[in-house]
Scaffold this motif. Sequence first.
Motif, PDB file in Angstrom:
ATOM      1  N   LEU A   6       0.708  -1.550   0.339  1.00 36.96           N
ATOM      2  CA  LEU A   6      -0.255   0.483  -0.283  1.00 36.96           C
ATOM      3  C   LEU A   6       1.371   1.465  -0.034  1.00 36.96           C
TER       4      LEU A   6
ATOM      5  N   ASP B   1       1.061   3.756  -2.734  1.00 30.29           N
ATOM      6  CA  ASP B   1       0.630   5.433  -2.805  1.00 30.29           C
ATOM      7  C   ASP B   1       1.828   6.428  -2.949  1.00 30.29           C
TER       8      ASP B   1
ATOM      9  N   ARG C 104      -8.034   3.777  -2.099  1.00 36.09           N
ATOM     10  CA  ARG C 104      -6.847   4.818  -1.952  1.00 36.09           C
ATOM     11  C   ARG C 104      -7.240   5.719  -2.552  1.00 36.09           C
TER      12      ARG C 104
ATOM     13  N   ARG D 238      -7.098   8.925   0.227  1.00 33.38           N
ATOM     14  CA  ARG D 238      -5.900   9.928  -0.578  1.00 33.38           C
ATOM     15  C   ARG D 238      -6.649  10.680   0.279  1.00 33.38           C
TER      16      ARG D 238
END
Length: 117
Positions: free
Chosen positions: A74, A78, A95, A99
């Motif tokens: 992960l 990112d 995600r 984010r």
Amino acid sequence: MQRPTTPTHPIRGRHAGAAAALALTLPGDWVRHAACGPDTAELFFPIGDTGPAAADIQRAQAICAACPVRQQCLDDADATGQGHGIWGGLTDTERRHRRYGTHQSASTERLHGTEAA
């Protein structure tokens, strides 16, 4: 006539479909310890998020749930801005929400004057 070739999967070097072709090659030693592999690679790049793709997403996330390097996956997704696929147990949509969710709520707090001092 020559058959077109597909790029290799970024995690295991497996040939992958068009969605996986968009993925970047990830750095790090953690990749060798990932629970995903060539037999499951297609699950991690579903074509959609409904119908049969939803079942694939659930299967991929179940694999991620037991993965010893889930957080590293992960973090790399990112850091490299992966826009497609399931990384670290989260879909691209999940995600994005993670984010930008914090950022949006901070912006909303400022708009409403409820930001913590």
